[in-house]
Every structure is written in structure tokens, then in C-alpha cells.
Design a protein around this motif. Structure first.
Motif, short mmCIF file in Angstrom:
data_model
loop_
_atom_site.label_atom_id
_atom_site.label_comp_id
_atom_site.label_asym_id
_atom_site.label_seq_id
_atom_site.Cartn_x
_atom_site.Cartn_y
_atom_site.Cartn_z
N VAL A 231 0.84 -1.20 0.00
CA VAL A 231 0.00 0.00 0.00
C VAL A 231 0.87 1.25 0.00
O VAL A 231 0.62 2.20 -0.75
N LEU A 232 1.89 1.27 0.83
CA LEU A 232 2.77 2.44 0.89
C LEU A 232 3.43 2.71 -0.46
O LEU A 232 3.47 3.85 -0.92
N LYS A 233 3.92 1.67 -1.11
CA LYS A 233 4.60 1.86 -2.39
C LYS A 233 3.64 2.38 -3.45
O LYS A 233 4.02 3.19 -4.31
N LYS A 234 2.39 1.93 -3.41
CA LYS A 234 1.40 2.46 -4.34
C LYS A 234 1.20 3.96 -4.10
O LYS A 234 1.18 4.76 -5.04
N LEU A 235 1.06 4.33 -2.83
CA LEU A 235 0.81 5.74 -2.50
C LEU A 235 2.03 6.61 -2.81
O LEU A 235 1.89 7.74 -3.28
N TYR A 236 3.24 6.09 -2.56
CA TYR A 236 4.44 6.83 -2.96
C TYR A 236 4.40 7.14 -4.45
O TYR A 236 4.79 8.23 -4.88
N GLY A 237 3.95 6.16 -5.25
CA GLY A 237 3.90 6.35 -6.70
C GLY A 237 2.86 7.36 -7.12
O GLY A 237 3.10 8.17 -8.03
N VAL A 238 1.71 7.33 -6.48
CA VAL A 238 0.64 8.28 -6.81
C VAL A 238 1.07 9.71 -6.51
O VAL A 238 0.78 10.64 -7.27
N TYR A 239 1.76 9.87 -5.39
CA TYR A 239 2.18 11.21 -4.97
C TYR A 239 3.70 11.31 -5.03
O TYR A 239 4.37 11.59 -4.03
N SER A 240 4.24 11.08 -6.20
CA SER A 240 5.70 10.97 -6.35
C SER A 240 6.43 12.30 -6.17
O SER A 240 7.64 12.31 -5.95
N ASP A 241 5.71 13.42 -6.27
CA ASP A 241 6.37 14.73 -6.19
C ASP A 241 6.16 15.44 -4.85
O ASP A 241 6.60 16.58 -4.69
N VAL A 242 5.49 14.79 -3.88
CA VAL A 242 5.16 15.52 -2.65
C VAL A 242 6.40 15.87 -1.83
O VAL A 242 6.35 16.78 -0.99
N HIS A 243 7.53 15.15 -2.07
CA HIS A 243 8.74 15.47 -1.31
C HIS A 243 9.21 16.90 -1.58
O HIS A 243 9.94 17.47 -0.77
N LYS A 244 8.76 17.49 -2.69
CA LYS A 244 9.11 18.87 -3.00
C LYS A 244 8.36 19.85 -2.11
O LYS A 244 8.79 20.99 -1.94
N ARG A 245 7.22 19.40 -1.60
CA ARG A 245 6.40 20.19 -0.66
C ARG A 245 6.16 21.61 -1.14
O ARG A 245 6.43 22.60 -0.46
N GLN A 246 5.66 21.69 -2.37
CA GLN A 246 5.40 22.99 -2.98
C GLN A 246 4.10 23.62 -2.47
O GLN A 246 3.90 24.83 -2.59
#
Length: 330
Positions: A231-246
Motif C-alpha cells: 500500500v505504501l509503495k502504491k501511495l508513494y507512486g501516486v504522490y511521487s512529487d510531494v517530497h518537493k512540498r510545494q
């Protein structure tokens, strides 16, 4: 009358609890505004028969979907497809609603227009009956607002969340089937389309804690721990750019990832000690280091046990297993 709230009740072998669950939806003042979708997920006990009693007696409120087993996510998907209410929320088949809270919530939802509604919930412990109220909106500085108004430590889980149904239906939000821990997908997948939020200071959901069959029990973790990683890996993929925290929403989702990833590392330490589980933990940490480096670095900064694992090159695995196992409670 148009339905205001559709409730999805996931049911698998909950015959023992289902009367309490469904009876908590019998609130005369609002039953004409309430749609309770009972999804029997291929139960092997008399769950379907219990549900059918309510669907037959109150056909304007209760709907029974009887289907083959497909896992928790499949029950949510079936209920979203069938829902006709203005708003949508989940209720597990072994939990129940606070009737007064449900009545007041539906009254609020009639005039609400926000995409996401956050209410309080109560954890009820099977062992001794004591309760803990959870107010995930306690520190939110508004009644109605947007994600841009959220504080940095905001954190919402499925027990608190109600979504506008059109958010789920119009955007084909689909939960992974044949997999545990997909309530995390319900927490996050709709957020792409959520802009406005309302905080409701009512206790609505009563969450039963302590059944051996639960996914959060040690027995449940032993059987399904790897599905949390899926589940976590799926969610990481869906929100792949959130680490930028724009945006503030990106920041919220990123912080959710940090917390849930920490929980998963803790799960590897809670389940039985073995070379296989240690190896899987090492592999998961290597994956984080290469594929989610920001989360990996922040976990080392904010979590003492993660830091100890990394600094000891996992030699602290056995010690941390003993500590975490003793400290674990649902």
C-alpha cells in the motif's frame, strides 16, 4: 427524500458484532437521509443473514450487497459505485456509530459544501471497556478552511473522514483489492481533488480495539505485514512529487508518509523475530534509502529507533524487537 450520507459497511465474518453496528444507524430523525450500504465480502458465517434482516425491515435505509470475497478495498469500491448520498464515509462491520453524533453530523452535512469533513472518534478497548476519544481536528485553527490553512502537524484517518461523494465517483477513486491496510488509500487517494475542509467537534465513530482478527492485532500484523508495504509503495507512486512540498497539501501528504512509514518499520520490529523478517526490514530500508531518500533521512532525524537501526547496521534488531513488542498496543 435525497440521501445526505452514504455509509459503507465492510463485512467479513462479523455476525457476532453486526447487530450492534447496524442498530447504531437506527436514528429515526435522520434515517430518511441516511443510506447504509452493507457489503458482505463473502462471509462464511451468518453475516449476510443478519444484514438481510435490516435491509428487509428498513429498505429505504439499508442496502445489502452480497458478493464474493475481494478484500476490504473491494467493499469500498462496491459501496462508492452504489452510493447516492451527498457525502460518503466508512464504518467497519465490527464498529458502530454514536447515535447522537451521527444525527448531528447528518444535520451539519445537509447544508455543508466542503469536500472533506473531519469529526472526532472514540477508541473502545475490548479488554476492559475503557475508551479514548480522538480529536484529529483539535489543533486545526478553523471550522471551515482549505489545506493552505492547515498546521504542519495535521493528521486525519478514516475513522474521522467523510468525503463529498462526487469527489470519489467523479474521479474514479479506486481502492486496492485483495489487500489489507487499504484504509490508508482511503485517507490519501481522494486528496488530489479535496480543497475545502470542515472540522466538526462531534464524536461520531466508535472504533473497537482488541479483536484477534483485526489487522492491527499482533496476529493480524503477522499475517499481513507485507501488505502495508504494498500500500505504501502504491501511495508513494501516486504522490511521487510531494517530497518537493510545494503546497500545504503536499506537506500534509509527505508528513503522512513519514508517519506511516515509521509505523511500517515498527511493524517489522513487532512481528515475530526471525532472520526472514530482519532481511525484509533491511530490504525495505534499502528501498527507502534509494527510492524515498527524503523520507529515509527524515525518519533517521525524527525516530530514535530508526536511527538506532541504521547506526547499528541492524545489529540492534533483536533488542528493538523486545522493546517494541513490550510497548505495542493497538
Amino acid at each position: 427524500m435525497d440521501k445526505i450520507l452514504s455509509v459503507s459497511i465492510a463485512c467479513y465474518n462479523v455476525e457476532k458484532y453486526l447487530d450492534q453496528t447496524l442498530e447504531s444507524c437506527l436514528v429515526p430523525e435522520v434515517m430518511d437521509k441516511l443510506e447504509v450500504i452493507i457489503v458482505n465480502d463473502g462471509s462464511k458465517d451468518d453475516t449476510a443473514e443478519v444484514a438481510r434482516k435490516y435491509a428487509d425491515k428498513w429498505p429505504g435505509t439499508f442496502v445489502l450487497i452480497d458478493k464474493e470475497n475481494g478484500g476490504y478495498g473491494s467493499t469500498v469500491n462496491a459501496a462508492v459505485k452504489a452510493a447516492t448520498g451527498k457525502y460518503f464515509r466508512l464504518l467497519d462491520g465490527d464498529d458502530w456509530f454514536d447515535k447522537d453524533g451521527l444525527r448531528k453530523l447528518i444535520g451539519i452535512l445537509e447544508d455543508a459544501e466542503e469536500d472533506m469533513i473531519i469529526a472526532r472518534f472514540c477508541r473502545v478497548f475490548e479488554s476492559d471497556g475503557h475508551t479514548e476519544e480522538r480529536d484529529e481536528g483539535e489543533h486545526i485553527p478553523f471550522v471551515t478552511g482549505t489545506f493552505d490553512d492547515m498546521p504542519d502537524d495535521a493528521w486525519f484517518t478514516m475513522h474521522a473522514i467523510t468525503y463529498r461523494t462526487s469527489i470519489l465517483q467523479d474521479n474514479n477513486v479506486t481502492i486496492t483489492e485483495h489487500c489489507f491496510y487499504t484504509d490508508q488509500e482511503y485517507d490519501l487517494l481522494p486528496l488530489k481533488w479535496v480543497n475545502t475542509v470542515r472540522i466538526v467537534p462531534l464524536t461520531v465513530y466508535c472504533y473497537r480495539i482488541g479483536r484477534e482478527e483485526q489487522s492491527v492485532s499482533i496476529e493480524g500484523l503477522e499475517k499481513h505485514y507485507n501488505e502495508q508495504t504494498v500500500v505504501l509503495k502504491k501511495l508513494y507512486g501516486v504522490y511521487s512529487d510531494v517530497h518537493k512540498r510545494q503546497t500545504k497539501k503536499d506537506h500534509y501528504i509527505y508528513q503522512y508518509f513519514v508517519k506511516r512509514t515509521r509505523f511500517q518499520i515498527r511493524t517489522y520490529l513487532i512481528i515475530s523475530k526471525s532472520e526472514q523478517h530482519k532481511s525484509e526490514l533491511v530490504d525495505f530500508m534499502k528501498y527507502l534509502q534509494t527510492s524515498q531518500p527524503d523520507i529515509y533521512k527524515d525518519l533517521i532525524k525524527c525516530s530514535k529507533f530508526v536511527k538506532l537501526l541504521v547506526w547499528s547496521h541492524f545489529r540492534a534488531y533483536g533488542f528493538l524487537h523486545i522493546v517494541m513488542r513490550k510497548k505495542y498496543r493497538y
